[in-house]
Design a protein around this motif. Structure first.
Motif, PDB file in Angstrom:
ATOM      1  N   TYR A   1      34.700  45.144  58.277  1.00 14.05           N
ATOM      2  CA  TYR A   1      35.243  43.833  57.930  1.00 14.05           C
ATOM      3  C   TYR A   1      34.224  43.038  57.114  1.00 14.05           C
ATOM      4  O   TYR A   1      33.047  42.922  57.478  1.00 14.05           O
ATOM      5  CB  TYR A   1      35.606  43.044  59.181  1.00 14.05           C
ATOM      6  N   GLU A   2      34.696  42.482  55.984  1.00 10.98           N
ATOM      7  CA  GLU A   2      33.870  41.609  55.153  1.00 10.98           C
ATOM      8  C   GLU A   2      34.688  40.391  54.763  1.00 10.98           C
ATOM      9  O   GLU A   2      35.923  40.453  54.674  1.00 10.98           O
ATOM     10  CB  GLU A   2      33.397  42.326  53.884  1.00 10.98           C
ATOM     11  N   GLN A   3      34.001  39.282  54.528  1.00 11.49           N
ATOM     12  CA  GLN A   3      34.666  38.055  54.105  1.00 11.49           C
ATOM     13  C   GLN A   3      34.382  37.796  52.645  1.00 11.49           C
ATOM     14  O   GLN A   3      33.291  38.102  52.137  1.00 11.49           O
ATOM     15  CB  GLN A   3      34.202  36.871  54.945  1.00 11.49           C
ATOM     16  N   MET A   4      35.354  37.234  51.967  1.00 17.11           N
ATOM     17  CA  MET A   4      35.214  36.949  50.539  1.00 17.11           C
ATOM     18  C   MET A   4      35.867  35.613  50.239  1.00 17.11           C
ATOM     19  O   MET A   4      36.550  35.025  51.077  1.00 17.11           O
ATOM     20  CB  MET A   4      35.886  38.061  49.724  1.00 17.11           C
ATOM     21  N   GLY A   5      35.696  35.147  48.998  1.00 15.96           N
ATOM     22  CA  GLY A   5      36.335  33.907  48.568  1.00 15.96           C
ATOM     23  C   GLY A   5      35.570  32.675  49.011  1.00 15.96           C
ATOM     24  O   GLY A   5      34.394  32.716  49.361  1.00 15.96           O
ATOM     25  N   GLY A   6      36.265  31.517  48.978  1.00 19.64           N
ATOM     26  CA  GLY A   6      35.651  30.252  49.348  1.00 19.64           C
ATOM     27  C   GLY A   6      34.794  29.672  48.234  1.00 19.64           C
ATOM     28  O   GLY A   6      33.679  29.222  48.490  1.00 19.64           O
ATOM     29  N   PHE A   7      35.295  29.638  47.000  1.00 17.02           N
ATOM     30  CA  PHE A   7      34.481  29.146  45.888  1.00 17.02           C
ATOM     31  C   PHE A   7      35.343  28.462  44.838  1.00 17.02           C
ATOM     32  O   PHE A   7      36.550  28.668  44.755  1.00 17.02           O
ATOM     33  CB  PHE A   7      33.695  30.295  45.241  1.00 17.02           C
ATOM     34  N   TRP A   8      34.689  27.630  44.025  1.00 13.98           N
ATOM     35  CA  TRP A   8      35.297  26.958  42.873  1.00 13.98           C
ATOM     36  C   TRP A   8      34.720  27.544  41.590  1.00 13.98           C
ATOM     37  O   TRP A   8      33.545  27.902  41.535  1.00 13.98           O
ATOM     38  CB  TRP A   8      34.990  25.465  42.886  1.00 13.98           C
ATOM     39  N   VAL A   9      35.522  27.597  40.555  1.00 10.68           N
ATOM     40  CA  VAL A   9      35.067  27.952  39.215  1.00 10.68           C
ATOM     41  C   VAL A   9      35.585  26.890  38.261  1.00 10.68           C
ATOM     42  O   VAL A   9      36.785  26.569  38.265  1.00 10.68           O
ATOM     43  CB  VAL A   9      35.561  29.338  38.777  1.00 10.68           C
ATOM     44  N   ALA A  10      34.686  26.322  37.443  1.00  4.17           N
ATOM     45  CA  ALA A  10      35.053  25.241  36.523  1.00  4.17           C
ATOM     46  C   ALA A  10      34.841  25.689  35.079  1.00  4.17           C
ATOM     47  O   ALA A  10      33.859  26.368  34.767  1.00  4.17           O
ATOM     48  CB  ALA A  10      34.223  23.992  36.813  1.00  4.17           C
ATOM     49  N   ASP A  11      35.781  25.301  34.209  1.00  2.00           N
ATOM     50  CA  ASP A  11      35.698  25.595  32.780  1.00  2.00           C
ATOM     51  C   ASP A  11      35.842  24.300  31.997  1.00  2.00           C
ATOM     52  O   ASP A  11      36.477  23.344  32.466  1.00  2.00           O
ATOM     53  CB  ASP A  11      36.812  26.552  32.334  1.00  2.00           C
ATOM     54  N   LEU A  12      35.265  24.273  30.802  1.00  2.00           N
ATOM     55  CA  LEU A  12      35.500  23.138  29.909  1.00  2.00           C
ATOM     56  C   LEU A  12      35.594  23.630  28.475  1.00  2.00           C
ATOM     57  O   LEU A  12      35.072  24.702  28.136  1.00  2.00           O
ATOM     58  CB  LEU A  12      34.425  22.054  30.063  1.00  2.00           C
ATOM     59  N   SER A  13      36.272  22.845  27.639  1.00  2.00           N
ATOM     60  CA  SER A  13      36.442  23.221  26.242  1.00  2.00           C
ATOM     61  C   SER A  13      36.531  21.975  25.381  1.00  2.00           C
ATOM     62  O   SER A  13      36.935  20.900  25.841  1.00  2.00           O
ATOM     63  CB  SER A  13      37.705  24.063  26.053  1.00  2.00           C
ATOM     64  N   VAL A  14      36.132  22.106  24.117  1.00  2.00           N
ATOM     65  CA  VAL A  14      36.276  21.058  23.112  1.00  2.00           C
ATOM     66  C   VAL A  14      36.782  21.718  21.846  1.00  2.00           C
ATOM     67  O   VAL A  14      36.503  22.895  21.577  1.00  2.00           O
ATOM     68  CB  VAL A  14      34.949  20.317  22.844  1.00  2.00           C
ATOM     69  N   GLY A  15      37.553  20.981  21.046  1.00  2.00           N
ATOM     70  CA  GLY A  15      38.107  21.572  19.845  1.00  2.00           C
ATOM     71  C   GLY A  15      38.348  20.559  18.751  1.00  2.00           C
ATOM     72  O   GLY A  15      38.513  19.365  19.006  1.00  2.00           O
ATOM     73  N   LEU A  16      38.349  21.044  17.536  1.00  2.00           N
ATOM     74  CA  LEU A  16      38.744  20.281  16.360  1.00  2.00           C
ATOM     75  C   LEU A  16      39.882  21.044  15.687  1.00  2.00           C
ATOM     76  O   LEU A  16      39.836  22.280  15.571  1.00  2.00           O
ATOM     77  CB  LEU A  16      37.577  20.120  15.390  1.00  2.00           C
TER      78      LEU A  16
END
Length: 853
Positions: free
Chosen positions: A789-804
């Motif tokens: 048995y192993e545990q996984m998960g429990g995280f956030w991932v954030a992305d950002l973008s800029v454009g013209l």
């Protein structure tokens, strides 16, 4: 099972009886119900405004569905709509200044605004669609999830739809990016192309639990040596997409086998007969602590025959940076990948009521090595003694005929696809486990029981062949055909009837080969120490139908059913005895399995107001059983039965503040019996039936436009998945017990995003995007007291973008995983393996440039 079918049958009969009585009453009243929104006159005071906004205002006032492609309305202004009139005249007034548009009736309460056949497109605007000031509302999305056009907000079902421009802005290029955008969708990862798709927590080995469609074609992977079709799904690059539709909940009536938890539809942009154009897009990647990569894609569209036909072509070459180092072989960024492909589509409409389309696509993907790493070595570090690439080639060819037959529309589609894969497996860790006990010494020495000298000779043999790698080439070839009739006209009854046929063949080998310890590659010429072959044939047929009756103003009842039949047969043979896994060479072994059955759906929808839709639904889904080809398997475990789910769902869709806020939510309960699960004997895994589970869940999506150009979105899904029946004792694994959580499925997932676009000058617009996705915790086994048995998960991932963005170009910079979270979305231990981990990509910078001409 019988009780559940009886309950569904009773529900369907009761609903049908009520619908019949309502229909008779309606006819007795001489069609008073038809005086609902589409023919009643309303008072309109709509000034000139953006055309899409005006069409939605007419729809809200009249209480009708108005379908249109949002891109077709970009940059257009409506004419004023003032006075008392019916819905048809109001729509005609709104588009009166658009010579190339027309409004046609598609149902008693539905209209389609489209480009008039043969009409010339409007002159291009200098500022382009992306430079038009964004409207202060949310654009409607048109879907075809129910085999007919409908508005997303008017569909009484839990569906997420992501448009092509939205996917492009977010940098989505593969299946793995979708799980953070649609609540309930999950991918149990083993690497590109080796992903198990799940929806609403229905996750296990065996045939697919999610129907994966490329356009009109359902696709599946090969059975391979483990009879586990769902462990691999073709990872088609999401280039030039019209939209992606995620249908949650069983879709057994319209989509059939393998859709017991939902359906994922990847829909390509169709050829455009009205305008010739092209576009190229380049992208550069750089991963923190890893390699760089580039990508290029091009799209071209060419009309012909005076606007009655068109050809659309797509080519792409996409690379992905590596992020894992192999300290045993002294290699860095071993898991780089490259995906090359093309797609060609053609359409021709010889008459207004007939359309022919054809598609051909091909993709070649080369994944250099697995992305797993081991926690005791550090993030992104592995010590595998062998390389584990995954080369795979996918090809699909198909054609579709659509024709109007008076009161019905005919759709006939046929397609053939093939998927060639070569899967490599690290066989060293389980092999070393047989050395000390000399597990297969009697087979090696050809004796009933080994003495000390024979055991030592066997151990020397095993040590002498190490390192070894498992190599499993597999190919699946399939034909799929579907024909369906869909009603058209103004009556309160709409229906779909169809037939489906699939013929699938797959051939695979499972071999073990010695590898060069210096490179981790198999020796050339090959040094083979084990080989078996497997051939599986699967045939499926089905008849299906659904009917929707608007039996009272605001109320609609949908009933559907599917009669399915499938046959599966396999021939397996051990060609070369394996002294590492105990498989003895012998003659071919043939096995077969079959099943027949029914699944159904009943949906009651209430359009409480033009802005509020609620529904309740009872639906079923099924998954074919099959046969195991594992050597040394007891006879009673060779075949495994189909499993079925029954789902109870209630949902609501609500629009507020003149379309500036959308709230969609659903609650569900899924009962899953005769679950297909993975089991193990020494050296091999197989599929069998075991246990039952219940999944209780909630889903919600919220979108808002609080200011012009600013779009906010949030989505969340919660699934409480537990066994409600003990699993039978496994042969070498720890069975689940009542109350255990289903493995690899997080209870909680969520995402939020902010997108802002603003016109900064006559020829320039700017955009900014910020998003975050949360993956909750999950376990790798049913039992928390299992040694694996192993545990996984429990995280956030954030992305950002800029454009013209200019009139015909755009530049977008993006930062993926901006906070460098080590998101462990899969952690697994097994024989000889300790905390083998797959994690979110490290912080990655990309810059893309696109140009339209």
């Amino acid at each position: 099972m019988a009780a559940r079918r009886g309950l569904l049958a009773a529900t369907l009969l009761a609903a049908a009886s009520a619908a019949s009585q309502e229909a008779q009453a309606a006819r007795g009243a001489q069609g008073v119900a038809r005086a609902a929104a589409d023919v009643a006159e309303r008072s309109y005071q709509l000034p000139a405004q953006p055309l899409g906004q005006a069409l939605r205002a007419v729809a809200l006032t009249a209480g009708i569905d108005t379908l249109f492609a949002p891109d077709l309305m970009a940059g257009r202004q409506s004419a004023p709509v003032i006075g008392r009139m019916d819905a048809e005249r109001a729509l005609a007034a709104a588009i009166s200044g658009q010579a190339d548009l027309e409004a046609v009736r598609t149902g008693p309460r539905a209209f389609l605004v489209r480009r008039r056949p043969g009409a010339a497109p409007p002159l291009p605007r200098n500022d382009g669609p992306r430079l038009v000031e964004p409207p202060l509302e949310l654009a409607e999305v048109m879907i075809t999830a129910f085999k007919r056009p409908a508005l997303l907000q008017g569909a009484a079902a839990s569906i997420s739809a992501l448009t092509g421009p939205r996917l492009e802005d977010l940098g989505v290029e593969g299946l793995d990016d979708l799980k953070r955008l649609a609540p309930g969708l999950n991918l149990t990862e083993n690497g590109p192309g080796q992903r198990r798709l799940t929806i609403r927590g229905v996750q296990s080995s065996g045939e697919n639990t999610v129907g994966l469609y490329f356009g009109e074609t359902p696709v599946a992977g090969p059975s391979t040596a483990t009879s586990d079709v769902s462990q691999m799904s073709p990872d088609l690059a999401l280039v030039d997409m019209e939209r992606v539709e995620v249908l949650r909940g069983p879709q057994g009536t319209l989509y059939g086998a393998g859709s017991i938890s939902g359906t994922l539809r990847l829909l390509f942009n169709p050829p455009d007969p009205n305008e010739g154009y092209g576009r190229v897009r380049g992208r550069v990647w750089s991963a923190r602590g890893g390699s760089g990569a580039t990508g290029l894609q091009a799209v071209g569209n060419l009309p012909f025959a005076g606007g009655r036909g068109a050809i659309r072509g797509v080519v792409y070459d996409l690379a992905t940076p590596g992020q894992v180092d192999n300290v045993a072989l002294g290699l860095s960024d071993v898991d780089e990948s490259r995906t090359r492909g093309w797609r060609l589509q053609a359409m021709f409409a010889p008459r207004e009521d007939v359309e022919l389309t054809a598609i051909a696509l091909s993709q070649r993907q080369r994944v250099d090595d697995a992305s797993f790493w081991f926690q005791h070595l550090g993030v992104g570090v592995t010590d595998n003694a062998v390389r584990l690439p995954f080369p795979n080639d996918f090809d699909l060819y198909g054609a579709t005929l659509r024709a109007s037959l008076g009161g019905a529309g005919l759709t006939v589609t046929s397609a053939r696809y093939s998927w060639d894969t070569v899967r490599y497996i690290d066989s060293n860790r389980p092999t070393t486990a047989v050395i000390a006990p000399a597990t297969w010494c009697p087979l090696y020495a050809e004796v009933a029981s080994c003495d000390a000298a024979q055991k030592e000779a066997y151990r020397a043999y095993v040590r002498g062949v190490l390192p070894v790698v498992g190599r499993q080439p597999a190919r699946v070839d399939a034909w799929t055909h579907e024909a369906r009739l869909t009603s058209s006209g103004d009556g309160p009854l709409s229906w779909t009837l169809g037939a489906f046929l699939e013929s699938r063949e797959d051939h695979s080998e499972s071999g073990t080969f010695q590898a060069d310890p210096a490179t981790g590659e198999p020796y050339t010429p090959a040094r083979q120490v084990f080989l078996r072959t497997i051939a599986v044939e699967t045939g499926q047929t089905a008849l299906f139908g659904e009917a929707r009756l608007a039996f009272s103003p605001g109320w609609a009842l949908t009933l559907g059913g599917r009669r399915y039949a499938y046959d599966k047969a396999s021939v397996a043979r051990v060609i070369q005895t394996g002294y590492l896994n105990g498989s003895a060479a012998g003659p071919p072994v043939s096995q077969s399995a079959e099943a027949r059955g029914w699944v159904g759906r009943a949906n009651l929808a209430w359009q409480a107001s033009p802005t509020t839709l609620a529904w309740v639904q009872l639906s079923e889904g099924f998954r074919p059983g099959g046969v195991n080809t594992v050597p040394n398997l007891p006879a009673d475990l060779v075949a495994f039965r189909p499993d079925q789910v029954t789902s109870f769902e209630a949902g609501i869709k609500h629009r507020l503040f003149d379309g500036r806020l959308l709230i969609n939510a659903a609650a569900y309960r899924i009962d899953w019996f005769d679950m297909q699960v993975r089991r193990r004997i020494p050296s091999f895994t197989f599929v069998s039936n075991g246990g039952a589970s219940r999944i209780l869940g909630l889903e919600a999506e919220v979108e808002a436009v609080p200011a012009a150009g600013l779009r906010l979105r949030a989505a969340a899904g919660y699934a409480h998945s537990r066994l409600i029946k003990d699993q039978a004792q496994g042969m070498a694994d720890v069975p689940g017990r009542e109350g255990d959580h289903l493995p690899f499925e997080p209870s909680l997932t969520g995402s939020a995003s902010l997108d802002y676009r603003r016109r900064v000058s006559d020829g320039l617009a700017a955009s900014f995007g910020l998003s975050a996705a949360y993956t909750g915790t999950a376990g790798s086994q049913y039992r928390t007291d299992s040694i694996y048995y192993e545990q996984m998960g429990g995280f956030w991932v954030a992305d950002l973008s800029v454009g013209l963005h200019g009139a015909d170009w755009s530049v977008i910079g993006q930062v993926r995983n901006a906070l460098s979270a080590v998101g462990r979305f899969k952690v697994e231990s097994d024989i000889g393996l300790e905390r083998m981990t797959l994690s979110a990509e490290p912080r990655t910078l990309s810059l893309s440039l696109s140009r339209r001409f």
